[in-house]
Design a protein around this motif. Sequence first.
Motif, PDB file in Angstrom:
ATOM      1  N   VAL A 107       0.881  -1.065   0.005  1.00  0.00           N
ATOM      2  CA  VAL A 107      -0.092   0.115   0.003  1.00  0.00           C
ATOM      3  C   VAL A 107       0.846   1.444  -0.062  1.00  0.00           C
ATOM      4  CG1 VAL A 107      -1.919   1.275   1.097  1.00  0.00           C
ATOM      5  CG2 VAL A 107      -1.932  -1.200   1.435  1.00  0.00           C
ATOM      6  N   PRO A 108       0.538   2.189  -0.881  1.00  0.00           N
ATOM      7  CA  PRO A 108       1.463   3.551  -0.824  1.00  0.00           C
ATOM      8  C   PRO A 108       0.380   4.243  -0.312  1.00  0.00           C
ATOM      9  CG  PRO A 108       0.608   3.210  -3.349  1.00  0.00           C
ATOM     10  CD  PRO A 108       0.117   1.985  -2.383  1.00  0.00           C
ATOM     11  N   ILE A 109       0.954   5.259   0.602  1.00  0.00           N
ATOM     12  CA  ILE A 109       0.056   6.179   1.110  1.00  0.00           C
ATOM     13  C   ILE A 109       0.930   7.729   0.952  1.00  0.00           C
ATOM     14  CG2 ILE A 109      -0.907   7.087   3.321  1.00  0.00           C
ATOM     15  CD1 ILE A 109      -0.497   4.004   4.507  1.00  0.00           C
ATOM     16  N   LEU A 110      -0.139   8.568   0.487  1.00  0.00           N
ATOM     17  CA  LEU A 110       0.585   9.989   0.349  1.00  0.00           C
ATOM     18  C   LEU A 110      -0.236  10.968   1.130  1.00  0.00           C
ATOM     19  CD1 LEU A 110       0.413  10.289  -3.616  1.00  0.00           C
ATOM     20  CD2 LEU A 110       2.315   9.742  -2.142  1.00  0.00           C
ATOM     21  N   ILE A 111       0.442  11.601   1.923  1.00  0.00           N
ATOM     22  CA  ILE A 111       0.075  12.580   2.901  1.00  0.00           C
ATOM     23  C   ILE A 111       0.416  14.000   2.565  1.00  0.00           C
ATOM     24  CG2 ILE A 111      -0.130  13.082   5.378  1.00  0.00           C
ATOM     25  CD1 ILE A 111       1.095  10.301   6.135  1.00  0.00           C
ATOM     26  N   TYR A 112      -0.596  14.951   2.807  1.00  0.00           N
ATOM     27  CA  TYR A 112      -0.269  16.274   2.507  1.00  0.00           C
ATOM     28  C   TYR A 112      -0.812  17.232   3.814  1.00  0.00           C
ATOM     29  CZ  TYR A 112      -0.848  21.026   0.637  1.00  0.00           C
ATOM     30  OH  TYR A 112      -0.613  22.388   0.319  1.00  0.00           O
ATOM     31  N   ASP A 113       0.180  17.911   4.457  1.00  0.00           N
ATOM     32  CA  ASP A 113      -0.461  18.878   5.486  1.00  0.00           C
ATOM     33  C   ASP A 113      -0.935  20.230   5.053  1.00  0.00           C
ATOM     34  OD1 ASP A 113      -0.308  20.740   7.496  1.00  0.00           O
ATOM     35  OD2 ASP A 113       1.046  19.867   8.691  1.00  0.00           O
ATOM     36  N   THR A 114      -1.934  20.413   4.823  1.00  0.00           N
ATOM     37  CA  THR A 114      -2.621  21.710   4.155  1.00  0.00           C
ATOM     38  C   THR A 114      -2.153  22.934   4.809  1.00  0.00           C
ATOM     39  OG1 THR A 114      -4.619  21.543   5.319  1.00  0.00           O
ATOM     40  CG2 THR A 114      -4.479  20.320   3.202  1.00  0.00           C
ATOM     41  N   ARG A 115      -1.768  22.961   6.178  1.00  0.00           N
ATOM     42  CA  ARG A 115      -1.445  24.077   6.952  1.00  0.00           C
ATOM     43  C   ARG A 115       0.144  24.338   6.971  1.00  0.00           C
ATOM     44  NH1 ARG A 115      -2.178  24.902  13.544  1.00  0.00           N
ATOM     45  NH2 ARG A 115      -0.441  23.152  13.412  1.00  0.00           N
ATOM     46  N   ALA A 142       4.497  15.721  12.949  1.00  0.00           N
ATOM     47  CA  ALA A 142       4.105  16.605  13.973  1.00  0.00           C
ATOM     48  C   ALA A 142       5.270  17.184  14.778  1.00  0.00           C
ATOM     49  CB  ALA A 142       3.242  15.668  14.994  1.00  0.00           C
ATOM     50  N   GLU A 143       6.244  16.101  14.919  1.00  0.00           N
ATOM     51  CA  GLU A 143       7.703  16.564  15.644  1.00  0.00           C
ATOM     52  C   GLU A 143       8.514  17.633  15.038  1.00  0.00           C
ATOM     53  OE1 GLU A 143      11.552  14.606  17.502  1.00  0.00           O
ATOM     54  OE2 GLU A 143       9.711  13.367  17.034  1.00  0.00           O
ATOM     55  N   ARG A 144       8.537  17.337  13.568  1.00  0.00           N
ATOM     56  CA  ARG A 144       9.385  18.094  12.662  1.00  0.00           C
ATOM     57  C   ARG A 144       8.573  19.371  12.314  1.00  0.00           C
ATOM     58  NH1 ARG A 144      12.116  21.293  10.999  1.00  0.00           N
ATOM     59  NH2 ARG A 144      13.935  21.092   9.365  1.00  0.00           N
ATOM     60  N   TYR A 145       7.253  19.326  11.810  1.00  0.00           N
ATOM     61  CA  TYR A 145       6.454  20.498  11.028  1.00  0.00           C
ATOM     62  C   TYR A 145       5.437  21.005  11.857  1.00  0.00           C
ATOM     63  CZ  TYR A 145       9.078  18.033   7.252  1.00  0.00           C
ATOM     64  OH  TYR A 145       9.710  17.591   6.323  1.00  0.00           O
ATOM     65  N   GLY A 146       4.980  20.459  13.050  1.00  0.00           N
ATOM     66  CA  GLY A 146       3.986  21.029  13.696  1.00  0.00           C
ATOM     67  C   GLY A 146       2.630  20.596  13.259  1.00  0.00           C
ATOM     68  N   THR A 147       2.667  19.234  12.255  1.00  0.00           N
ATOM     69  CA  THR A 147       1.828  18.692  11.875  1.00  0.00           C
ATOM     70  C   THR A 147       0.379  18.445  12.811  1.00  0.00           C
ATOM     71  OG1 THR A 147       2.728  17.831  10.014  1.00  0.00           O
ATOM     72  CG2 THR A 147       0.620  16.903  10.520  1.00  0.00           C
ATOM     73  N   LYS A 148      -0.734  18.795  12.454  1.00  0.00           N
ATOM     74  CA  LYS A 148      -2.031  18.246  13.196  1.00  0.00           C
ATOM     75  C   LYS A 148      -2.828  17.370  12.338  1.00  0.00           C
ATOM     76  CE  LYS A 148      -2.073  21.842  16.657  1.00  0.00           C
ATOM     77  NZ  LYS A 148      -2.645  22.858  17.430  1.00  0.00           N
ATOM     78  N   ALA A 149      -3.262  16.074  12.613  1.00  0.00           N
ATOM     79  CA  ALA A 149      -4.091  15.241  11.741  1.00  0.00           C
ATOM     80  C   ALA A 149      -5.117  15.710  11.342  1.00  0.00           C
ATOM     81  CB  ALA A 149      -4.296  13.876  12.783  1.00  0.00           C
ATOM     82  N   GLU A 150      -5.992  16.602  11.945  1.00  0.00           N
ATOM     83  CA  GLU A 150      -7.099  17.277  11.414  1.00  0.00           C
ATOM     84  C   GLU A 150      -6.779  18.185  10.025  1.00  0.00           C
ATOM     85  OE1 GLU A 150      -6.307  19.829  15.088  1.00  0.00           O
ATOM     86  OE2 GLU A 150      -5.919  17.789  14.353  1.00  0.00           O
ATOM     87  N   TYR A 151      -5.680  18.482   9.715  1.00  0.00           N
ATOM     88  CA  TYR A 151      -5.267  19.441   8.625  1.00  0.00           C
ATOM     89  C   TYR A 151      -4.667  18.446   7.463  1.00  0.00           C
ATOM     90  CZ  TYR A 151      -5.986  23.320  11.666  1.00  0.00           C
ATOM     91  OH  TYR A 151      -6.407  24.069  12.628  1.00  0.00           O
TER      92      TYR A 151
END
Length: 249
Positions: A107-115, A142-151
């Motif tokens: 399974v390939p998974i692509l993730i984009y943090d919109t914020r 989250a640790e590196r960019y401050g990513t939050k899952a809801e975004y």
Amino acid sequence: MVQYNIDEKVYAFSTPRACEDATKPYDGFNITDYTGDNPEKVSLCRAILSDLLLDIPKERLILPLQVHGTEIAEVTEENLGDKFDGIDALMTTLPETCIGVSTADCVPILIYDTRACAIAAVHAGWRGTVARIGCKTIEAMAERYGTKAEYLKIVIGPSIGPDSFEVGDEVYDAFSEANFDMEKISFKRNGKWHIDLWQANALQLEQAGVPHENIEITGICTYQQYERFFSARRLGIKSGRIYTGIMIK
């Protein structure tokens, strides 16, 4: 090219096989150079893909050497030339730098943090799925960019589907022991267990806080559509690979 409309700021895609003879394991478009394909052909395919991706330099087309583990690496200007050996997920905020993973049923998974405008590409075979590499990638972001899952916006790309992914008891037990909801991700047919890797990954991402509506499952089964996409179960391990990538424009 199979393109995903994640966001206008990113380009996300999976490469189709585009073969002439589906019985030949390397026939078709393949940029993976560690499965035995002709190096000159692989280099040509990489050059073609680089040109298609806004004519980016080949060194900005990144593909790790995956090992079915959970190691995650950040791609920076300083390490663009690295091989990323032993890495199963990449993340970056660099523009015009395509990161991706190589699959042929996994399974390939692509993730984009919109914020934060950060991206990630994840290789989740059944072992990586059991180890929740998708969630671990979100934690690393989250640790590196401050990513939050809801975004986050996420695509689960072409891979083996539940009707085709027949497994032994040891694989079923691995998911069960890892506390997956087996009623939602498995079923038995003709005395054999089947695992739904699409749902197994989607459910763990939702549990990590990603909104259900932000997860796109392509529903493309590589085993059933091996003429369009490489399938290791059909063709063997020594065969070509799909490249599923994402790039900030």
